[in-house]
Design a protein around this motif. Structure first.
Motif, mmCIF file in Angstrom:
data_model
loop_
_atom_site.group_PDB
_atom_site.id
_atom_site.type_symbol
_atom_site.label_atom_id
_atom_site.label_comp_id
_atom_site.label_asym_id
_atom_site.label_seq_id
_atom_site.Cartn_x
_atom_site.Cartn_y
_atom_site.Cartn_z
ATOM 1 N N ALA A 108 38.365 35.166 46.485
ATOM 2 C CA ALA A 108 38.059 34.676 44.944
ATOM 3 C C ALA A 108 37.184 35.537 44.281
ATOM 4 O O ALA A 108 36.309 36.273 44.627
ATOM 5 C CB ALA A 108 37.738 33.387 44.903
ATOM 6 N N GLN A 109 37.485 35.823 42.933
ATOM 7 C CA GLN A 109 36.673 36.819 42.135
ATOM 8 C C GLN A 109 36.555 36.125 40.663
ATOM 9 O O GLN A 109 37.488 35.321 40.328
ATOM 10 C CB GLN A 109 37.333 38.167 42.039
ATOM 11 C CG GLN A 109 37.294 39.103 43.136
ATOM 12 C CD GLN A 109 37.531 40.410 42.905
ATOM 13 O OE1 GLN A 109 36.765 41.416 42.916
ATOM 14 N NE2 GLN A 109 38.744 40.618 42.219
ATOM 15 N N VAL A 110 35.487 36.380 40.175
ATOM 16 C CA VAL A 110 34.968 35.971 38.637
ATOM 17 C C VAL A 110 34.491 37.259 38.146
ATOM 18 O O VAL A 110 33.531 37.805 38.746
ATOM 19 C CB VAL A 110 33.932 34.801 38.797
ATOM 20 C CG1 VAL A 110 33.742 34.536 37.082
ATOM 21 C CG2 VAL A 110 34.275 33.539 39.509
ATOM 22 N N ILE A 111 35.121 37.737 37.034
ATOM 23 C CA ILE A 111 34.698 38.821 36.466
ATOM 24 C C ILE A 111 34.476 38.753 34.918
ATOM 25 O O ILE A 111 35.164 38.090 34.204
ATOM 26 C CB ILE A 111 35.939 39.895 36.431
ATOM 27 C CG1 ILE A 111 36.506 40.136 37.967
ATOM 28 C CG2 ILE A 111 35.722 41.301 35.798
ATOM 29 C CD1 ILE A 111 37.779 41.088 38.038
ATOM 30 N N HIS A 112 33.278 39.019 34.582
ATOM 31 C CA HIS A 112 32.677 38.662 33.022
ATOM 32 C C HIS A 112 32.033 39.768 32.374
ATOM 33 O O HIS A 112 31.755 40.947 33.044
ATOM 34 C CB HIS A 112 31.606 37.581 33.434
ATOM 35 C CG HIS A 112 30.894 37.299 32.176
ATOM 36 N ND1 HIS A 112 31.441 36.507 31.257
ATOM 37 C CD2 HIS A 112 29.779 37.262 31.693
ATOM 38 C CE1 HIS A 112 30.566 36.158 30.215
ATOM 39 N NE2 HIS A 112 29.776 36.996 30.598
ATOM 40 N N TRP A 113 32.647 40.010 31.106
ATOM 41 C CA TRP A 113 32.140 41.023 30.243
ATOM 42 C C TRP A 113 30.869 40.343 29.564
ATOM 43 O O TRP A 113 31.101 39.256 28.866
ATOM 44 C CB TRP A 113 33.144 41.337 29.224
ATOM 45 C CG TRP A 113 34.255 42.342 30.088
ATOM 46 C CD1 TRP A 113 33.960 43.791 30.214
ATOM 47 C CD2 TRP A 113 35.321 41.995 30.788
ATOM 48 N NE1 TRP A 113 34.959 44.377 31.225
ATOM 49 C CE2 TRP A 113 35.874 43.060 31.524
ATOM 50 C CE3 TRP A 113 35.906 40.790 31.139
ATOM 51 C CZ2 TRP A 113 36.916 43.063 32.346
ATOM 52 C CZ3 TRP A 113 36.976 40.803 31.949
ATOM 53 C CH2 TRP A 113 37.539 41.861 32.722
ATOM 54 N N ASN A 179 35.028 33.064 26.892
ATOM 55 C CA ASN A 179 33.834 33.587 27.410
ATOM 56 C C ASN A 179 34.127 34.678 28.366
ATOM 57 O O ASN A 179 33.302 34.933 29.088
ATOM 58 C CB ASN A 179 33.364 32.365 28.506
ATOM 59 C CG ASN A 179 34.604 31.732 29.393
ATOM 60 O OD1 ASN A 179 35.451 32.618 29.958
ATOM 61 N ND2 ASN A 179 34.830 30.478 29.354
ATOM 62 N N SER A 180 34.990 35.584 27.847
ATOM 63 C CA SER A 180 35.115 36.695 28.406
ATOM 64 C C SER A 180 35.151 37.085 29.813
ATOM 65 O O SER A 180 34.592 37.798 30.572
ATOM 66 C CB SER A 180 33.864 37.728 27.790
ATOM 67 O OG SER A 180 33.825 37.770 26.427
ATOM 68 N N THR A 181 36.081 36.220 30.564
ATOM 69 C CA THR A 181 36.113 36.050 31.925
ATOM 70 C C THR A 181 37.417 35.894 32.367
ATOM 71 O O THR A 181 38.304 35.490 31.657
ATOM 72 C CB THR A 181 35.328 34.695 32.433
ATOM 73 O OG1 THR A 181 33.980 34.912 31.793
ATOM 74 C CG2 THR A 181 35.110 34.811 33.825
ATOM 75 N N ILE A 182 37.651 36.592 33.731
ATOM 76 C CA ILE A 182 38.865 36.350 34.307
ATOM 77 C C ILE A 182 38.595 35.994 35.685
ATOM 78 O O ILE A 182 37.420 36.301 36.392
ATOM 79 C CB ILE A 182 39.468 37.849 34.732
ATOM 80 C CG1 ILE A 182 40.151 38.560 33.410
ATOM 81 C CG2 ILE A 182 40.597 37.832 35.671
ATOM 82 C CD1 ILE A 182 40.818 39.885 33.432
#
Length: 222
Positions: A108-113, A179-182
């Motif tokens: 699992a990953q959470v990627i945020h700008w 929220n700029s997130t994947i």
């Protein structure tokens, strides 16, 4: 004068109460923050096969993902992304669970700008769109791998990839421009798994991935 008033009140048995502000929830942060809140991860009970594997809280396993690649990219031998890949300047965390042979593995990953959400939302959308295109083109770089996109929505995708050696990957991706997130969830087996896949609606998994982001990034989903 203040000391005099305080002394008078104290002599009369009147307690002085100093207002105390409620502490912020350390699990959450504003949409433009520079970290992955602990509350951003999918609930373990919402992850497929929970009844068998009893997945733990993913935040307790998370580590910084310096190169946040999606799981399908390894199976598809996806060409290395360009140096200007937006993921290189995102903040990202990854949680992984490795199981014995013929069992299911999890990533699992959470990627945020960080920064302005309008710009971060554009980056999240661009990365999501490129990921969907790369997955659809999987057979160009891995001819023996068969991808099947089972859900294709503007910001949500689910797919199943299989190979002749009976390895199989269930891939889920959600992009939230607010929220700029994947957020990603992947479950796979490198051989015929001894635990059969339990059918679960794509929408249920995708909803469970998306919901925590609205809580983790305060006010982003209003």
């Amino acid at each position: 004068m203040r000391l005099l008033v305080a002394a008078v009140l104290a002599s009369c048995g009147v307690a002085l109460i100093t207002p105390v502000s409620a502490p912020a929830n350390p699990l959450d942060c504003p949409p433009n923050c520079d970290r992955i809140p602990r509350s951003a991860w999918i609930a373990p009970t919402s992850i497929p096969l929970y009844d068998v594997y009893r997945w733990p809280e993913l935040s307790t396993l998370s580590v910084t993902a310096v190169t946040p690649l999606f799981r399908f990219e390894e199976m598809c031998a996806t060409p290395t992304a360009a140096v200007d890949d937006p993921r290189t300047w995102a903040v990202a965390s990854r949680a992984s669970i490795t199981s014995p042979d013929r069992q299911w593995h999890l990533q699992a990953q959470v990627i945020h700008w960080r920064g302005e959400t309008w710009r971060g939302g554009e980056l999240a959308t661009a990365v999501f769109d490129e990921a969907v295109t790369a997955l659809r083109n999987c057979q160009l770089s891995a001819p023996s791998t068969s991808p099947s996109v089972t859900t294709a929505e503007p910001t949500r995708m689910a797919a199943v990839l299989s190979a002749p050696d009976r390895s199989v990957l269930h891939q889920y991706l959600v992009a939230d421009t607010r929220n700029s997130t994947i957020t990603e969830l992947a479950l796979w087996s490198t051989a015929q798994p001894s635990v059969l896949w339990r059918p679960v609606a794509d929408a249920a998994v995708l909803d469970a991935l998306a919901a925590p982001l609205c809580t983790a990034y305060i006010g982003s989903c209003r």
